[in-house]
Motif scaffolding. Structure first.
Motif, PDB file in Angstrom:
ATOM      1  N   HIS A 106      -2.566  -2.121   4.309  1.00 47.45           N
ATOM      2  CA  HIS A 106      -3.332  -2.378   3.080  1.00 47.45           C
ATOM      3  C   HIS A 106      -4.022  -3.724   3.219  1.00 47.45           C
ATOM      4  O   HIS A 106      -3.656  -4.537   4.072  1.00 47.45           O
ATOM      5  N   VAL A 107      -4.998  -3.972   2.375  1.00 43.35           N
ATOM      6  CA  VAL A 107      -5.665  -5.277   2.398  1.00 43.35           C
ATOM      7  C   VAL A 107      -5.938  -5.744   0.977  1.00 43.35           C
ATOM      8  O   VAL A 107      -6.247  -4.931   0.091  1.00 43.35           O
ATOM      9  N   ALA A 108      -5.790  -7.041   0.766  1.00 39.60           N
ATOM     10  CA  ALA A 108      -6.173  -7.669  -0.498  1.00 39.60           C
ATOM     11  C   ALA A 108      -7.364  -8.569  -0.232  1.00 39.60           C
ATOM     12  O   ALA A 108      -7.343  -9.363   0.716  1.00 39.60           O
ATOM     13  N   LEU A 109      -8.411  -8.432  -1.015  1.00 34.63           N
ATOM     14  CA  LEU A 109      -9.563  -9.330  -0.942  1.00 34.63           C
ATOM     15  C   LEU A 109      -9.430 -10.326  -2.078  1.00 34.63           C
ATOM     16  O   LEU A 109      -9.437  -9.951  -3.255  1.00 34.63           O
ATOM     17  N   VAL A 110      -9.296 -11.587  -1.714  1.00 38.78           N
ATOM     18  CA  VAL A 110      -9.010 -12.646  -2.679  1.00 38.78           C
ATOM     19  C   VAL A 110     -10.216 -13.563  -2.787  1.00 38.78           C
ATOM     20  O   VAL A 110     -10.754 -14.030  -1.780  1.00 38.78           O
ATOM     21  N   HIS A 111     -10.627 -13.829  -4.029  1.00 31.27           N
ATOM     22  CA  HIS A 111     -11.758 -14.725  -4.274  1.00 31.27           C
ATOM     23  C   HIS A 111     -11.295 -15.820  -5.229  1.00 31.27           C
ATOM     24  O   HIS A 111     -10.856 -15.537  -6.341  1.00 31.27           O
ATOM     25  N   GLY A 112     -11.378 -17.054  -4.785  1.00 31.52           N
ATOM     26  CA  GLY A 112     -11.024 -18.184  -5.637  1.00 31.52           C
ATOM     27  C   GLY A 112      -9.525 -18.376  -5.745  1.00 31.52           C
ATOM     28  O   GLY A 112      -8.735 -17.778  -5.012  1.00 31.52           O
ATOM     29  N   ASP A 113      -9.135 -19.221  -6.687  1.00 30.82           N
ATOM     30  CA  ASP A 113      -7.724 -19.553  -6.912  1.00 30.82           C
ATOM     31  C   ASP A 113      -7.097 -18.493  -7.807  1.00 30.82           C
ATOM     32  O   ASP A 113      -7.443 -18.381  -8.978  1.00 30.82           O
ATOM     33  N   VAL A 114      -6.170 -17.732  -7.262  1.00 30.54           N
ATOM     34  CA  VAL A 114      -5.590 -16.624  -8.027  1.00 30.54           C
ATOM     35  C   VAL A 114      -4.145 -16.881  -8.442  1.00 30.54           C
ATOM     36  O   VAL A 114      -3.526 -16.027  -9.072  1.00 30.54           O
ATOM     37  N   VAL A 115      -3.601 -18.032  -8.084  1.00 31.65           N
ATOM     38  CA  VAL A 115      -2.220 -18.335  -8.473  1.00 31.65           C
ATOM     39  C   VAL A 115      -2.263 -18.877  -9.896  1.00 31.65           C
ATOM     40  O   VAL A 115      -2.234 -20.065 -10.154  1.00 31.65           O
ATOM     41  N   ASP A 116      -2.386 -17.963 -10.818  1.00 32.62           N
ATOM     42  CA  ASP A 116      -2.531 -18.319 -12.222  1.00 32.62           C
ATOM     43  C   ASP A 116      -2.211 -17.076 -13.045  1.00 32.62           C
ATOM     44  O   ASP A 116      -1.984 -16.000 -12.518  1.00 32.62           O
ATOM     45  N   GLU A 117      -2.216 -17.237 -14.341  1.00 31.94           N
ATOM     46  CA  GLU A 117      -1.961 -16.108 -15.220  1.00 31.94           C
ATOM     47  C   GLU A 117      -3.215 -15.263 -15.410  1.00 31.94           C
ATOM     48  O   GLU A 117      -4.329 -15.778 -15.439  1.00 31.94           O
ATOM     49  N   SER A 118      -3.012 -13.991 -15.533  1.00 25.12           N
ATOM     50  CA  SER A 118      -4.043 -13.039 -15.952  1.00 25.12           C
ATOM     51  C   SER A 118      -5.301 -13.084 -15.095  1.00 25.12           C
ATOM     52  O   SER A 118      -6.406 -13.250 -15.602  1.00 25.12           O
ATOM     53  N   VAL A 119      -5.128 -12.944 -13.796  1.00 29.01           N
ATOM     54  CA  VAL A 119      -6.266 -12.956 -12.886  1.00 29.01           C
ATOM     55  C   VAL A 119      -6.913 -11.564 -12.859  1.00 29.01           C
ATOM     56  O   VAL A 119      -6.225 -10.545 -12.900  1.00 29.01           O
ATOM     57  N   LEU A 120      -8.243 -11.533 -12.825  1.00 33.51           N
ATOM     58  CA  LEU A 120      -8.973 -10.269 -12.782  1.00 33.51           C
ATOM     59  C   LEU A 120      -8.610  -9.541 -11.486  1.00 33.51           C
ATOM     60  O   LEU A 120      -8.733 -10.095 -10.391  1.00 33.51           O
ATOM     61  N   THR A 121      -8.157  -8.294 -11.613  1.00 29.11           N
ATOM     62  CA  THR A 121      -7.608  -7.571 -10.470  1.00 29.11           C
ATOM     63  C   THR A 121      -8.046  -6.107 -10.490  1.00 29.11           C
ATOM     64  O   THR A 121      -7.995  -5.449 -11.521  1.00 29.11           O
ATOM     65  N   ARG A 122      -8.447  -5.632  -9.331  1.00 31.92           N
ATOM     66  CA  ARG A 122      -8.718  -4.215  -9.131  1.00 31.92           C
ATOM     67  C   ARG A 122      -7.741  -3.685  -8.088  1.00 31.92           C
ATOM     68  O   ARG A 122      -7.634  -4.243  -6.994  1.00 31.92           O
ATOM     69  N   VAL A 123      -7.000  -2.642  -8.425  1.00 35.38           N
ATOM     70  CA  VAL A 123      -6.166  -1.933  -7.463  1.00 35.38           C
ATOM     71  C   VAL A 123      -6.934  -0.660  -7.130  1.00 35.38           C
ATOM     72  O   VAL A 123      -7.052   0.236  -7.965  1.00 35.38           O
ATOM     73  N   HIS A 124      -7.487  -0.609  -5.911  1.00 40.70           N
ATOM     74  CA  HIS A 124      -8.430   0.448  -5.551  1.00 40.70           C
ATOM     75  C   HIS A 124      -7.814   1.390  -4.528  1.00 40.70           C
ATOM     76  O   HIS A 124      -7.341   0.967  -3.475  1.00 40.70           O
ATOM     77  N   SER A 125      -7.826   2.658  -4.853  1.00 41.26           N
ATOM     78  CA  SER A 125      -7.310   3.686  -3.946  1.00 41.26           C
ATOM     79  C   SER A 125      -8.354   4.057  -2.905  1.00 41.26           C
ATOM     80  O   SER A 125      -9.522   4.290  -3.249  1.00 41.26           O
TER      81      SER A 125
END
Length: 199
Positions: A27-46
């Motif tokens: 699997h792969v996660a594409l990370v943009h910006g600082d995500v170590v925070d609450e309520s980060v915009l996230t897409r879980v894509h099949s």
């Protein structure tokens, strides 16, 4: 785990690759910006080879993938988790193509899977939750129209602060598919209201 810079037409991401040692699936996660925070915009894509790579108009997957990446960049931070092994809602590529052939004959996407003796939706989201937790994410603003995806993440310990719609304009080729997703798979697709035959 391995990570590398990934420039895209939508913006720059950090690609973080994962191997599920239980299944052998990557699997792969594409990370943009600082995500170590609450309520980060996230897409879980099949994974959807036909939509994501070949731009099939049978579904809206490719459009959703691009729209999610654009939204994440516009927000300044976010994550897209791309889950392999989810092709055809988890039945695999060849079975998905067989189901699509049955849909040409009039069955909807749910009926086609059942006719093949396959699950309607065999996807599992535990891997996505583990990836998010590894990245330091505990709460997400989930880019999805699928309430079952939200429920699955909650079951696996990821808080969902908000479910953010990811609505694509329907087309001639996917209108029956979208209708089945709304009526039989509980997807939130209010933009179909008012379209003849779909209200």
């Amino acid at each position: 785990m391995v990570e590398t810079r990934l420039p895209t037409v939508h913006g720059e991401f950090l690609a973080v690759g994962y191997l599920d040692r239980r299944s052998g699936i990557e699997h792969v996660a594409l990370v943009h910006g600082d995500v170590v925070d609450e309520s980060v915009l996230t897409r879980v894509h099949s994974e959807c080879l036909t939509g994501d790579a070949f731009a099939s108009t049978h579904c809206e997957c490719g459009d959703q993938l691009s729209a999610a990446l654009r939204a994440i960049v516009a927000a300044g931070r976010g994550i897209l988790v791309y889950l392999q092994g989810h092709e055809g809602r988890g039945i695999g590529l060849l079975a998905k193509l067989r189901a699509m052939k049955l849909q040409e004959g009039g069955l909807d996407t749910v009926e086609a899977n059942i006719a093949l003796g396959l699950p309607v939706d065999a996807r599992e989201y535990g891997e996505a939750a583990e990836i998010l937790q590894d990245l330091g994410v505990r709460s997400v603003r989930l880019l999805s129209n699928n309430p079952r995806k939200r429920e699955a993440l909650l079951r696996h310990g990821v808080a969902v602060a908000e479910q953010v719609p990811l609505l694509m304009p329907p087309g001639v080729e996917n209108i029956r598919y979208l209708r089945a997703k709304r009526e039989r798979l509980d997807h939130d697709l209010p933009h179909l209201d008012g379209i003849p035959g779909l209200s």
